[in-house]
Design an enzyme around this catalytic site. Structure first.
Site, PDB file in Angstrom:
ATOM      1  N   ALA A   1       0.864  -1.178   0.000  1.00  0.00           N
ATOM      2  CA  ALA A   1       0.000   0.000   0.000  1.00  0.00           C
ATOM      3  C   ALA A   1       0.900   1.227   0.000  1.00  0.00           C
ATOM      4  O   ALA A   1       2.069   1.158   0.400  1.00  0.00           O
ATOM      5  CB  ALA A   1      -0.889  -0.014   1.236  1.00  0.00           C
TER       6      ALA A   1
ATOM      7  N   GLU B   1      -0.245  -9.547  -0.377  1.00  0.00           N
ATOM      8  CA  GLU B   1      -1.679  -9.815  -0.139  1.00  0.00           C
ATOM      9  C   GLU B   1      -2.460  -9.902  -1.450  1.00  0.00           C
ATOM     10  O   GLU B   1      -3.351 -10.742  -1.588  1.00  0.00           O
ATOM     11  CB  GLU B   1      -2.244  -8.725   0.793  1.00  0.00           C
ATOM     12  CG  GLU B   1      -1.667  -8.845   2.198  1.00  0.00           C
ATOM     13  CD  GLU B   1      -1.908  -7.627   3.079  1.00  0.00           C
ATOM     14  OE1 GLU B   1      -1.704  -6.491   2.604  1.00  0.00           O
ATOM     15  OE2 GLU B   1      -2.310  -7.806   4.244  1.00  0.00           O
TER      16      GLU B   1
ATOM     17  N   GLU C   1       4.660  -5.107   7.571  1.00  0.00           N
ATOM     18  CA  GLU C   1       3.825  -4.104   8.251  1.00  0.00           C
ATOM     19  C   GLU C   1       4.212  -3.835   9.700  1.00  0.00           C
ATOM     20  O   GLU C   1       4.180  -2.684  10.136  1.00  0.00           O
ATOM     21  CB  GLU C   1       2.345  -4.517   8.190  1.00  0.00           C
ATOM     22  CG  GLU C   1       1.700  -4.313   6.837  1.00  0.00           C
ATOM     23  CD  GLU C   1       1.826  -5.519   5.917  1.00  0.00           C
ATOM     24  OE1 GLU C   1       2.674  -6.405   6.178  1.00  0.00           O
ATOM     25  OE2 GLU C   1       1.076  -5.579   4.935  1.00  0.00           O
TER      26      GLU C   1
ATOM     27  N   GLY D   1       0.760  -5.098   0.933  1.00  0.00           N
ATOM     28  CA  GLY D   1      -0.410  -5.226   0.061  1.00  0.00           C
ATOM     29  C   GLY D   1      -0.120  -5.961  -1.240  1.00  0.00           C
ATOM     30  O   GLY D   1      -1.031  -6.508  -1.863  1.00  0.00           O
TER      31      GLY D   1
HETATM   32  N1  CO8 Z   1       4.498   3.209  -0.783  1.00  0.00           N
HETATM   33  C1  CO8 Z   1       4.830   4.380  -1.364  1.00  0.00           C
HETATM   34  N2  CO8 Z   1       5.927   4.529  -2.139  1.00  0.00           N
HETATM   35  C2  CO8 Z   1       6.707   3.460  -2.332  1.00  0.00           C
HETATM   36  C3  CO8 Z   1       6.418   2.212  -1.755  1.00  0.00           C
HETATM   37  C4  CO8 Z   1       5.249   2.098  -0.957  1.00  0.00           C
HETATM   38  N3  CO8 Z   1       4.857   0.944  -0.399  1.00  0.00           N
HETATM   39  N4  CO8 Z   1       7.373   1.345  -2.108  1.00  0.00           N
HETATM   40  C5  CO8 Z   1       8.232   2.026  -2.887  1.00  0.00           C
HETATM   41  N5  CO8 Z   1       7.845   3.288  -3.025  1.00  0.00           N
HETATM   42  C6  CO8 Z   1       8.499   4.369  -3.775  1.00  0.00           C
HETATM   43  C7  CO8 Z   1       9.670   4.956  -3.025  1.00  0.00           C
HETATM   44  O1  CO8 Z   1       9.239   5.918  -2.095  1.00  0.00           O
HETATM   45  C8  CO8 Z   1      10.492   5.546  -4.152  1.00  0.00           C
HETATM   46  O2  CO8 Z   1       9.908   6.751  -4.535  1.00  0.00           O
HETATM   47  P1  CO8 Z   1      10.885   8.028  -4.884  1.00  0.00           P
HETATM   48  O3  CO8 Z   1      11.670   7.586  -6.068  1.00  0.00           O
HETATM   49  O4  CO8 Z   1       9.916   9.112  -5.176  1.00  0.00           O
HETATM   50  O5  CO8 Z   1      11.725   8.239  -3.673  1.00  0.00           O
HETATM   51  C9  CO8 Z   1      10.254   4.561  -5.299  1.00  0.00           C
HETATM   52  O6  CO8 Z   1       9.051   3.834  -4.959  1.00  0.00           O
HETATM   53  C10 CO8 Z   1      11.369   3.550  -5.463  1.00  0.00           C
HETATM   54  O7  CO8 Z   1      11.578   2.932  -4.194  1.00  0.00           O
HETATM   55  P2  CO8 Z   1      13.009   2.813  -3.496  1.00  0.00           P
HETATM   56  O8  CO8 Z   1      13.871   3.959  -3.895  1.00  0.00           O
HETATM   57  O9  CO8 Z   1      12.783   2.601  -2.039  1.00  0.00           O
HETATM   58  O10 CO8 Z   1      13.563   1.508  -4.204  1.00  0.00           O
HETATM   59  P3  CO8 Z   1      14.594   0.450  -3.589  1.00  0.00           P
HETATM   60  O11 CO8 Z   1      14.933  -0.472  -4.698  1.00  0.00           O
HETATM   61  O12 CO8 Z   1      15.697   1.143  -2.876  1.00  0.00           O
HETATM   62  O13 CO8 Z   1      13.763  -0.360  -2.484  1.00  0.00           O
HETATM   63  C11 CO8 Z   1      11.857  -1.562  -1.629  1.00  0.00           C
HETATM   64  C12 CO8 Z   1      12.691  -1.169  -2.876  1.00  0.00           C
HETATM   65  C13 CO8 Z   1      12.704  -2.496  -0.741  1.00  0.00           C
HETATM   66  C14 CO8 Z   1      10.628  -2.310  -2.124  1.00  0.00           C
HETATM   67  C15 CO8 Z   1      11.480  -0.285  -0.845  1.00  0.00           C
HETATM   68  O14 CO8 Z   1      10.901   0.647  -1.749  1.00  0.00           O
HETATM   69  C16 CO8 Z   1      10.477  -0.536   0.242  1.00  0.00           C
HETATM   70  O15 CO8 Z   1      10.853  -1.028   1.295  1.00  0.00           O
HETATM   71  N6  CO8 Z   1       9.190  -0.204   0.012  1.00  0.00           N
HETATM   72  C17 CO8 Z   1       8.157  -0.347   1.009  1.00  0.00           C
HETATM   73  C18 CO8 Z   1       7.757  -1.778   1.170  1.00  0.00           C
HETATM   74  C19 CO8 Z   1       6.726  -1.903   2.255  1.00  0.00           C
HETATM   75  O16 CO8 Z   1       6.990  -1.671   3.423  1.00  0.00           O
HETATM   76  N7  CO8 Z   1       5.513  -2.327   1.862  1.00  0.00           N
HETATM   77  C20 CO8 Z   1       4.417  -2.515   2.793  1.00  0.00           C
HETATM   78  C21 CO8 Z   1       3.596  -1.263   2.892  1.00  0.00           C
HETATM   79  S1  CO8 Z   1       2.346  -1.373   4.132  1.00  0.00           S
HETATM   80  C22 CO8 Z   1       1.117  -2.260   3.396  1.00  0.00           C
HETATM   81  O17 CO8 Z   1       1.221  -2.681   2.270  1.00  0.00           O
HETATM   82  C23 CO8 Z   1      -0.104  -2.491   4.208  1.00  0.00           C
HETATM   83  C24 CO8 Z   1      -1.236  -3.033   3.352  1.00  0.00           C
HETATM   84  C25 CO8 Z   1      -2.559  -2.935   4.054  1.00  0.00           C
HETATM   85  C26 CO8 Z   1      -2.949  -1.523   4.292  1.00  0.00           C
HETATM   86  C27 CO8 Z   1      -4.231  -1.442   5.031  1.00  0.00           C
HETATM   87  C28 CO8 Z   1      -4.343  -0.094   5.690  1.00  0.00           C
HETATM   88  C29 CO8 Z   1      -5.496   0.034   6.600  1.00  0.00           C
END
Ligand code: CO8
Length: 258
Positions: A64, A112, A132, A109
């Site tokens: 998400a 999921e 999460e 997500g």
């Molecule tokens: N949300 C928003 N932006 C994201 C996300 C995300 N989940 N993942 C990546 N991005 C963005 C980054 O912010 C970045 O943007 P920018 O270039 O503008 O800075 C771009 O994508 C590229 O990402 P990275 O530079 O971080 O790329 P890396 O190769 O260095 O890293 C990763 C890749 C490891 C995947 C890293 O991006 C990461 O850890 N992302 C988050 C992963 C995460 O924690 N996902 C779980 C999110 S929580 C969730 O999904 C809950 C679901 C249920 C919600 C219900 C709510 C009630």
């Protein structure tokens, strides 16, 4: 739709989450487009199988959208969680099989979403995880429920409590994915499986999916009753008559019509 692409190849509909610059993270705008795509496929009974993937070769869905989610109130989070869950449940209960072609990160997500699909095929670079708790929340789009139904509960708990990601080979070893293939073969493999499914009687495939899903949620006696009903209903279809006629007449090349 800008954030989700929908195309059709024969009887296979392909849904691509198309927000590559944010690793296909599920913002509300993406969820809106995904809902529209799923509604379209649901209304299209000529779709016999669906493949869901992410744009690019780095990420299926990186979860998400954290930036969008971070300031939500309890009520807004509940609404957001319910919205994502509604779409994922719609995918899970679609009239036809859904294959996730996991082409990279499937986190939160994203993991999921893949678990709401019937079958998961992963590229070698795929990474699965429920990170999460490291963000101060629980999985919210079905992760606490579907992961523990797909893999042993202890493994699901380990993944969720530690928030540690696993690679494709580990996902295969624990039964989270059906197969792991080189990235460049991923879509061809998913489409080959989808087209193989499309060759079978569509109503029988749909009834099988319905029976498996319903049976997994009930006791064995009720589950068997579900199977008997779905099995016997097939005898009212042209596909049953045709499929069995083909067998007794030794027809090898079949083409089901429904
Ligand atoms: N949300 C928003 N932006 C994201 C996300 C995300 N989940 N993942 C990546 N991005 C963005 C980054 O912010 C970045 O943007 P920018 O270039 O503008 O800075 C771009 O994508 C590229 O990402 P990275 O530079 O971080 O790329 P890396 O190769 O260095 O890293 C990763 C890749 C490891 C995947 C890293 O991006 C990461 O850890 N992302 C988050 C992963 C995460 O924690 N996902 C779980 C999110 S929580 C969730 O999904 C809950 C679901 C249920 C919600 C219900 C709510 C009630």
């Amino acid at each position: 739709m800008e954030n989700v692409l929908l195309e059709k190849q024969g009887h296979v509909s392909i849904i691509t989450i198309n927000r590559e610059k944010a690793l296909n993270a599920l913002s509300t705008a993406v969820l809106n487009d995904l809902e529209e795509a799923v509604n379209t496929v649901e209304a299209d009974k000529d779709t016999y199988c669906v493949v869901i993937t992410g744009a690019g070769n780095k990420s299926f869905v990186a979860g998400a959208d954290i930036a969008e989610m971070k300031d939500k109130t309890v009520e807004e989070a509940a609404e957001y969680g319910a919205y994502g869950n509604k779409i994922f449940r719609q995918i899970e209960t679609l009239h036809c099989p859904v294959i996730a072609a996991v082409n990279g990160f499937a986190l939160g997500g994203g993991c999921e979403l893949s678990m709401a699909c019937d079958i998961r095929i992963a590229a070698e670079n795929a990474v699965f995880g429920q990170p999460e708790v490291g963000l101060g929340i629980t999985p919210g789009f079905g992760g606490t429920q579907r992961l523990a139904r797909l893999v042993p509960a202890g493994i699901a708990k380990e993944m969720i409590f530690t928030a540690r990601n696993i690679k494709a080979d580990k996902a295969l070893a624990i039964g989270l994915v059906n197969a792991v293939v080189p990235q460049e073969e991923l879509m061809a493999t998913a489409l080959k499986m989808a087209n193989g499914i499309c060759k079978n009687a569509p109503i029988a495939v749909a009834q099988s999916k319905k029976a498996i899903n319903a049976g997994l949620q009930t006791d064995m006696d009720s589950a068997i009753a579900i199977e008997v009903k779905d099995f016997s209903d097939c005898f009212a279809t042209e596909d049953q008559t045709y499929g069995m006629e083909c067998f007794v007449n030794k027809v090898k090349e079949k083409e089901f019509k429904n």
